[in-house]
Write an enzyme that holds these catalytic residues in place. Structure first.
Site, PDB file in Angstrom:
ATOM      1  N   HIS A  24       0.845  -1.200   0.000  1.00  0.00           N
ATOM      2  CA  HIS A  24       0.000   0.000   0.000  1.00  0.00           C
ATOM      3  C   HIS A  24       0.876   1.244   0.000  1.00  0.00           C
ATOM      4  O   HIS A  24       1.286   1.748   1.048  1.00  0.00           O
ATOM      5  CB  HIS A  24      -0.921  -0.021   1.229  1.00  0.00           C
ATOM      6  CG  HIS A  24      -1.992   1.013   1.199  1.00  0.00           C
ATOM      7  ND1 HIS A  24      -3.271   0.765   1.656  1.00  0.00           N
ATOM      8  CD2 HIS A  24      -1.998   2.301   0.771  1.00  0.00           C
ATOM      9  CE1 HIS A  24      -4.008   1.856   1.515  1.00  0.00           C
ATOM     10  NE2 HIS A  24      -3.254   2.810   0.985  1.00  0.00           N
ATOM     11  N   HIS A  30       1.547   5.137  -2.053  1.00  0.00           N
ATOM     12  CA  HIS A  30       1.066   6.143  -3.006  1.00  0.00           C
ATOM     13  C   HIS A  30       2.263   6.765  -3.706  1.00  0.00           C
ATOM     14  O   HIS A  30       3.048   7.479  -3.082  1.00  0.00           O
ATOM     15  CB  HIS A  30       0.259   7.233  -2.291  1.00  0.00           C
ATOM     16  CG  HIS A  30      -1.009   6.712  -1.681  1.00  0.00           C
ATOM     17  ND1 HIS A  30      -2.203   6.701  -2.350  1.00  0.00           N
ATOM     18  CD2 HIS A  30      -1.252   6.150  -0.476  1.00  0.00           C
ATOM     19  CE1 HIS A  30      -3.145   6.160  -1.579  1.00  0.00           C
ATOM     20  NE2 HIS A  30      -2.590   5.820  -0.431  1.00  0.00           N
ATOM     21  N   ARG A  40       2.897   9.384  -6.639  1.00  0.00           N
ATOM     22  CA  ARG A  40       1.942  10.427  -7.050  1.00  0.00           C
ATOM     23  C   ARG A  40       1.959  10.709  -8.546  1.00  0.00           C
ATOM     24  O   ARG A  40       1.370  11.696  -8.978  1.00  0.00           O
ATOM     25  CB  ARG A  40       2.231  11.704  -6.277  1.00  0.00           C
ATOM     26  CG  ARG A  40       2.113  11.559  -4.771  1.00  0.00           C
ATOM     27  CD  ARG A  40       0.713  11.189  -4.336  1.00  0.00           C
ATOM     28  NE  ARG A  40       0.536  11.372  -2.893  1.00  0.00           N
ATOM     29  CZ  ARG A  40      -0.531  10.944  -2.220  1.00  0.00           C
ATOM     30  NH1 ARG A  40      -1.490  10.296  -2.843  1.00  0.00           N
ATOM     31  NH2 ARG A  40      -0.628  11.153  -0.929  1.00  0.00           N
ATOM     32  N   HIS A 100     -10.828   0.403   1.064  1.00  0.00           N
ATOM     33  CA  HIS A 100     -10.727   1.508   2.011  1.00  0.00           C
ATOM     34  C   HIS A 100     -12.104   1.593   2.655  1.00  0.00           C
ATOM     35  O   HIS A 100     -13.096   1.843   1.969  1.00  0.00           O
ATOM     36  CB  HIS A 100     -10.379   2.791   1.259  1.00  0.00           C
ATOM     37  CG  HIS A 100     -10.436   4.038   2.085  1.00  0.00           C
ATOM     38  ND1 HIS A 100      -9.310   4.771   2.381  1.00  0.00           N
ATOM     39  CD2 HIS A 100     -11.474   4.691   2.665  1.00  0.00           C
ATOM     40  CE1 HIS A 100      -9.655   5.826   3.115  1.00  0.00           C
ATOM     41  NE2 HIS A 100     -10.962   5.796   3.302  1.00  0.00           N
ATOM     42  N   ASP A 118       1.206   2.571   3.798  1.00  0.00           N
ATOM     43  CA  ASP A 118       0.302   3.645   3.358  1.00  0.00           C
ATOM     44  C   ASP A 118       1.085   4.945   3.175  1.00  0.00           C
ATOM     45  O   ASP A 118       0.636   6.029   3.559  1.00  0.00           O
ATOM     46  CB  ASP A 118      -0.884   3.846   4.306  1.00  0.00           C
ATOM     47  CG  ASP A 118      -2.030   4.598   3.610  1.00  0.00           C
ATOM     48  OD1 ASP A 118      -1.860   4.992   2.450  1.00  0.00           O
ATOM     49  OD2 ASP A 118      -3.082   4.793   4.235  1.00  0.00           O
TER      50      ASP A 118
HETATM   51  O1  DOR Z   1      -4.227   9.443   4.796  1.00  0.00           O
HETATM   52  C1  DOR Z   1      -4.493   9.050   3.666  1.00  0.00           C
HETATM   53  N1  DOR Z   1      -3.835   9.515   2.583  1.00  0.00           N
HETATM   54  N2  DOR Z   1      -5.464   8.152   3.514  1.00  0.00           N
HETATM   55  C2  DOR Z   1      -5.913   7.780   2.303  1.00  0.00           C
HETATM   56  O2  DOR Z   1      -6.800   6.944   2.249  1.00  0.00           O
HETATM   57  C3  DOR Z   1      -5.364   8.384   1.078  1.00  0.00           C
HETATM   58  C4  DOR Z   1      -4.010   8.894   1.322  1.00  0.00           C
HETATM   59  C5  DOR Z   1      -3.509   9.811   0.244  1.00  0.00           C
HETATM   60  O3  DOR Z   1      -3.638   9.477  -0.938  1.00  0.00           O
HETATM   61  O4  DOR Z   1      -2.934  10.855   0.559  1.00  0.00           O
HETATM   62 ZN    ZN Z   2      -3.784   4.742   1.046  1.00  0.00          ZN
END
Ligand code: DOR
Ligand code: ZN
Length: 438
Positions: free
Chosen positions: A70, A72, A74, A189, A315
């Site tokens: 998990h 991100h 960008r 989610h 995350d």
């Molecule tokens: O804190 C978070 N940031 N929770 C999410 O579900 C998305 C994520 C984000 O993309 O910044």
């Molecule tokens: Zn996430």
């Protein structure tokens, strides 16, 4: 190149290995694993040893390359926060050899051209295997399903509308049925947006004291319960992302007992921090789901301990200064985690919550199994993805040293114990602490 990793404590939960061993790597694959291998054996036969690089790993822990399911990245769309390249560098520095990236880019990864773009860029960066997770619904808008088969064909390894729930339960049912028919995981989610609307932090004593708009734990719990009910009814698998509440842990635990095919992950901040951290209004502590109470934190730990929570995932959510240096309610949610995840997780071992093999399983074998990727093992014949950990290394988090383009870590300045000191992906060293810039 041939590599011979000597005398480390090799932990491979997939083969029940926890012993002092050597690992021989050749042509990007693991060719041998066992005690006292010699250089001539790097190819499993007698042969010239001149091109073999031998690395003495006495005192180090050697594990299957860590997997963060998990993350991100960008790109496309928010390259000022992170690019596929900077995210890859951060992953390698954190000990990861594989990461799965969420689709909430701009445009959303809801079609094959975005999936292919991510894969192409990741291959160019060449630091970590990047597995794109595609959106469940077009633009993650919750209205109509994406073309699962086409996305699978393009290289997506799962589906998620991370950042939101698919609110239409009938659509969610179809998503689980369709995904299971092509053997793909769906990652949920869990958040009821009407319950969480306008909220910035967990609902409770601290939110009342601070006067910040609250998000109740039940905003997560009701969706966790719903997704389990749909998975149970349709006999499909479902993976619950970033579990943060005692309620979610309990719903997942009881569903597992009934034989529901539910798996779950949590992130290091949910077993490290509570809503108490928000008292100084530092937006680096603002995440979604929000940091919860001590009771929730203990329940998440217990879930990890008893196997209810299968995976630890970062995350990793990079945000720029302009996203975070604003009033709390307007700040973006998320914290970066690729470069701190392992150390924060090793604390669970120091605290006696998990054994080291159990932790490694939750950061390699289990995510590989859920994502159905041929990773998370040191079996002979697989890609040589290996992480070397110094369990004793004491270090202080300095976000200015991060490879990530963003700096939004609340752990800046924190002393940590344990660190990935070498990361090897496909037989290539992608991070070497002794060089600090491999
Ligand atoms: O804190 C978070 N940031 N929770 C999410 O579900 C998305 C994520 C984000 O993309 O910044
Ligand atoms: Zn996430």
């Amino acid at each position: 190149m041939k590599l011979l990793l000597k005398a480390g404590r090799v932990i491979d939960p997939s083969q029940n290995i926890d012993a002092l061993m050597d690992i021989a790597i050749q042509d990007a694959k693991i060719v041998q694993i066992g005690p006292n291998l010699s250089e001539g054996q790097t190819n499993g036969r007698k042969g010239p040893s001149s091109k073999t690089k031998t690395i003495d790993l006495t005192g180090r822990v050697v594990v299957p390359g860590l997997i963060d399911m998990h993350t991100h990245l960008r790109e496309p769309g928010f390259e000022y926060k992170e690019t596929i390249e900077t995210g890859s560098l951060a992953a390698a520095a954190g000990g990861f050899t594989s990461i799965a990236c969420m689709p909430n880019t701009q445009p959303v990864n809801d079609n094959r051209s975005i999936t292919e773009f991510i894969k192409r860029k990741a291959a160019l960066a060449g630091r970590v295997h990047v597995y794109p997770i595609a959106a469940i619904t077009i633009e993650s808008a919750g209205r109509s399903l994406t073309d699962f088969r086409d996305l699978q064909d393009a290289g997506a390894i799962g589906f998620s509308d991370d950042g939101k729930s698919v609110l239409n339960s009938a659509l969610m049912r179809r998503a689980l049925e369709y995904a299971s028919s092509i053997d793909m995981p769906v990652i949920c989610h869990c958040e009821d947006p009407q319950l969480s609307a306008g909220g910035s932090m967990n609902e409770g004593f601290v939110s009342t004291e601070l006067g910040l708009a609250p998000i109740p734990a039940m905003a997560e719990d009701v969706m966790t319960a719903r997704d389990i009910i749909i998975a149970e009814y349709t006999r499909t698998a479902v993976h619950i992302a970033h579990v943060s509440t005692a309620g979610s842990v309990e719903f997942i635990r009881s569903a597992k007992k009934r034989g529901v095919k539910v798996t779950a992950e949590t992130a290091p901040h949910y077993f490290t921090l509570t809503d108490d951290s928000l008292r100084d209004f530092n937006t680096f502590y603002k995440v979604n789901p929000p940091l919860r109470t001590k009771e929730d934190l203990e329940a998440v730990k217990e879930g990890l301990r008893d196997g209810t929570v299968d995976v630890i995932a970062s995350d990793h959510a990079p945000h720029a200064v302009t996203d975070k240096d604003v009033e709390f309610e307007f700040a973006a949610s998320g914290m970066i985690g690729l470069e701190t995840s392992l150390a924060l997780s090793l604390k669970l071992v120091d605290d006696g919550i998990l054994t080291l093999p159990q932790l490694i399983q939750k950061m390699s074998f289990n995510p590989a199994k859920i994502l159905k990727i041929p990773k998370g093992t040191l079996q002979v014949g697989v890609d040589a993805d290996v992480t070397v950990i110094d369990r004793e290394k004491i270090w202080t988090v300095d976000c200015h040293q991060f490879r990530s383009r963003s700096r939004n870590s609340p752990f800046h300045g924190r002393r940590m114990k344990g660190k990935a000191v070498m990361t090897i992906m496909g037989g290539e060293i992608t991070y070497d602490e002794s060089q600090n810039n491999a």
